[in-house]
Design an enzyme around this catalytic site. Structure first.
Site, PDB file in Angstrom:
ATOM      1  N   LYS B  81       0.852  -1.202   0.000  1.00 34.99           N
ATOM      2  CA  LYS B  81       0.000   0.000   0.000  1.00 34.99           C
ATOM      3  C   LYS B  81       0.885   1.248   0.000  1.00 34.99           C
ATOM      4  O   LYS B  81       1.920   1.280   0.692  1.00 34.99           O
ATOM      5  CB  LYS B  81      -0.877  -0.031   1.249  1.00 34.99           C
ATOM      6  CG  LYS B  81      -1.908   1.093   1.359  1.00 34.99           C
ATOM      7  CD  LYS B  81      -2.732   0.901   2.639  1.00 34.99           C
ATOM      8  CE  LYS B  81      -3.836   1.954   2.750  1.00 34.99           C
ATOM      9  NZ  LYS B  81      -4.617   1.781   3.986  1.00 34.99           N
ATOM     10  N   SER B 156      -9.560   1.850   3.200  1.00 31.30           N
ATOM     11  CA  SER B 156      -8.720   2.625   2.311  1.00 31.30           C
ATOM     12  C   SER B 156      -7.709   1.781   1.529  1.00 31.30           C
ATOM     13  O   SER B 156      -7.134   2.273   0.559  1.00 31.30           O
ATOM     14  CB  SER B 156      -7.972   3.692   3.102  1.00 31.30           C
ATOM     15  OG  SER B 156      -7.179   3.105   4.079  1.00 31.30           O
ATOM     16  N   SER B 180      -9.731  -0.398   7.375  1.00 33.05           N
ATOM     17  CA  SER B 180      -9.143  -0.272   6.038  1.00 33.05           C
ATOM     18  C   SER B 180      -8.432  -1.472   5.442  1.00 33.05           C
ATOM     19  O   SER B 180      -8.004  -1.400   4.295  1.00 33.05           O
ATOM     20  CB  SER B 180      -8.199   0.925   6.018  1.00 33.05           C
ATOM     21  OG  SER B 180      -8.971   2.116   6.108  1.00 33.05           O
TER      22      SER B 180
END
Lengths: 97, 489
Positions: B81, B156, B180
């Site tokens: 990420k 997210s 997330s």
């Protein structure tokens, strides 16, 4: 409204953000809706409750005051917006007398 | 050499094939890059693909494998990420304010993965600064759910979940502050885990809310996820919130607990909320099947209804503090300005997106003089009540089962114009972060329009091995392979 236009401008200054009038008005509406939702917390009695700021109960760990190698300076300077030799150039902060 | 079919691989099975020299890392990475070229124009999971670096590492890995070197992830392509720092690669946090930022150092989790020979294929998309539940808040572009390209992958860590589901890389690392990792894992039909707070170092994770953030793994299976967690977990002196504990052997625990009967709690408040009917049916069916082996009973988490309000005061308050560093001075976007204060305001106004600004403002308000007691302090006290609910529950049960999301993946654009609607969809994941507990999302089925449904296992602090063990049992009971239709063409 839970928050006024004036308060939005004040808070924006605290955040070091800026909004034009249109954006500020949208912020008033959006923040008011959210802040209204937060009111439900006021219905709870927390008089005798201690706050939780961290779920992990540990003491602040300290390290020995030992000098260590730090080889990343060049890598860090690569991200600077403006360099003069190995110094980062910033707007003037001190007024000349 | 056998040809690599990414649909048949997991991290553990790939490692076996690499060891047996039935495939080589170069092939594996080439196939993954091919997959990215084919699928990512549709899914858009990646912000940055390191083709050159990955192929170089693959060659190195193959040489080491030939020599008989045995590292835990040698030759395996993983995505990361884009709020986790890899030295020399961009870390943008999907924000214009860090658009050109190149990490000057490796995060601890990256150092650990590198030491085991992992290959970083690229950085994945996210909601800007990890603030969001759909990846629509990325400053660059939204990611699309591989199960239905018109729908969100969740957020997210939407890019990471979508990448793993699409077999663009065999695993990923994301971060979870209010759900997330777990929510996008649920939306994309993969496994995603948020470890106990403090189990994994946050050094090198761009901070959003320091008392809530945790890095965690995404995998195609529970075992892959446990395997990744094993490598990244552990005490780190560079993270002052890192737990000074020994990390258990997760795969060993999973094996040892294959037949363990657990006492499992179902929170009344979660199941009586507004959840999609079809999803509830699928989840309850799986719970019914578990009843033959486990003792399942209803429990109470009475302060559940206050969790979203509590989180959306605390997290933005911590974010207000953490994002103060983005001032255009030493790194990041700097706007043209005549004075220092103008430079700060313009850089941040132009560099931050709408949701980030909203949260910074909420945080500032909650912490400001006159409001601190009623908002931040109050929320911190309610946080104690939420934590106590779980501690009480864990006196009666070993583990808790819950939904992950109230709905299946929603359409892109559906919730973006109503921030509060978006916030309310985090109801089942948020309490776990507030309490610092471990939680995992495991896919359990598909809806009638072929969208993934998942279940969440929540455990007591530092019982991550039991969370993984029950998740493994559930996965075996479900006995399904989750392959998005986009891959079958």
């Amino acid at each position: 409204m839970a928050i006024s236009l004036e308060e939005v401008y004040k808070i924006a200054h605290l955040c070091r953000l800026e909004f034009n009038e249109e954006e500020a008005k949208v912020m008033v509406e959006e923040l008011s809706r959210i802040l209204d939702y937060f009111k439900k917390l006021q219905t709870l009695d927390t008089e005798k409750v201690n706050p939780t700021f961290h779920t992990l109960r540990i003491k602040t760990p300290f390290r020995e005051d030992e000098i260590k190698e730090f080889p990343y300076i060049e890598d860090i300077l690569k991200n600077a917006p403006q360099l003069f030799e190995r110094m980062i150039v910033v707007p003037k902060v001190v007024k000349a007398p | 050499m056998a040809t690599v079919d990414l649909k048949d691989l997991t991290i553990l099975s790939a490692l076996k094939l690499l060891k047996e020299k039935k495939i080589c890392s170069k092939e594996l990475v080439e196939e993954s890059l091919k997959q990215i070229k084919k699928i990512d124009p549709l899914v858009k999971a990646y912000l940055y693909v390191d083709e050159e670096g990955a192929l170089k590492e693959a060659s190195k890995a193959d040489e080491l494998i030939q020599k008989g070197e045995e590292k835990k992830l040698l030759g395996i392509p993983i995505s990361i990420k884009d709020n986790i720092c890899i030295k020399g690669l961009p870390t943008t946090c999907a924000s214009k304010i860090l658009q050109n930022f190149i990490s000057p150092y490796d995060a601890t989790v990256i150092e650990k993965l590198k030491a085991e020979g992992a290959i970083f294929i690229g950085k994945t998309n996210l909601d800007e600064f990890a603030m969001g539940s759909s990846t629509e808040n990325s400053a660059f572009f939204p990611t699309h759910n591989p199960w239905d390209l018109e729908r969100v992958p969740g957020g997210s860590s939407g890019g990471s979940a979508a990448a793993v589901a699409s077999r663009m890389g065999l695993g990923s690392l994301g971060s979870d502050t209010g759900g997330s990792i777990r929510q996008p894992a649920a939306f994309c039909g993969v496994v995603g885990m948020k470890p106990t707070y403090g189990l994994v170092s946050r050094f090198g994770l761009v901070a959003f809310a320091s008392s809530l953030d945790q890095i965690g793994p995404f995998g195609l299976t529970v075992e892959d996820t446990a395997y990744l967690l094993q490598i990244i977990a552990g005490y780190d002196p560079r993270d002052s919130t890192s737990a000074p504990i020994d990390v258990p052997d997760f795969l060993k625990s999973i094996k040892e607990n294959e037949k363990t009967s657990y006492k499992i709690g179902l929170p009344k408040e979660y199941f009586e909320g507004e959840i999609d009917a079809e999803m509830t049916k699928i989840i309850l069916e799986i719970i019914e099947r578990l009843k033959s082996k486990h003792h399942i009973k209803e429990i109470n988490l009475p302060h559940t209804e206050y969790a979203v309000a509590t989180y959306y005061i605390i997290a933005p308050s911590e974010a207000f503090s953490n994002l103060a560093r983005y001032d255009g001075v030493k790194y990041g976007f700097r706007a043209e300005a005549k004075s220092l204060i103008e430079m700060y305001k313009k850089s941040r106004a132009l560099g931050f997106g709408k949701e980030v600004k909203r949260r910074i403002m909420l945080g500032a308000y909650s912490l400001s003089a006159g409001y601190y007691d009623a908002f931040y302090l109050k929320a911190s006290k309610v946080r104690t009540l939420i934590l106590q609910d779980f501690l009480e529950a864990f006196k009666e049960v070993d583990l808790i089962l819950a939904p992950v999301t109230p709905t299946p993946p929603f359409k892109i654009g559906e919730k973006i114009s109503d921030p509060l609607q978006m916030y309310l969809s985090d109801i089942f994941t948020i309490p776990v972060n507030l309490a610092g507990l471990p939680g995992i999302s495991v896919p359990v089925g598909l809806t009638s329009n072929n969208l993934p449904v998942a279940i969440q296992v929540i455990g007591p602090h530092f019982k991550d091995e039991h969370v993984l063990s029950l998740a493994y049992q559930i996965e075996k009971e479900v006995n399904m392979k989750f392959i998005p239709p986009i891959l079958k063409n």
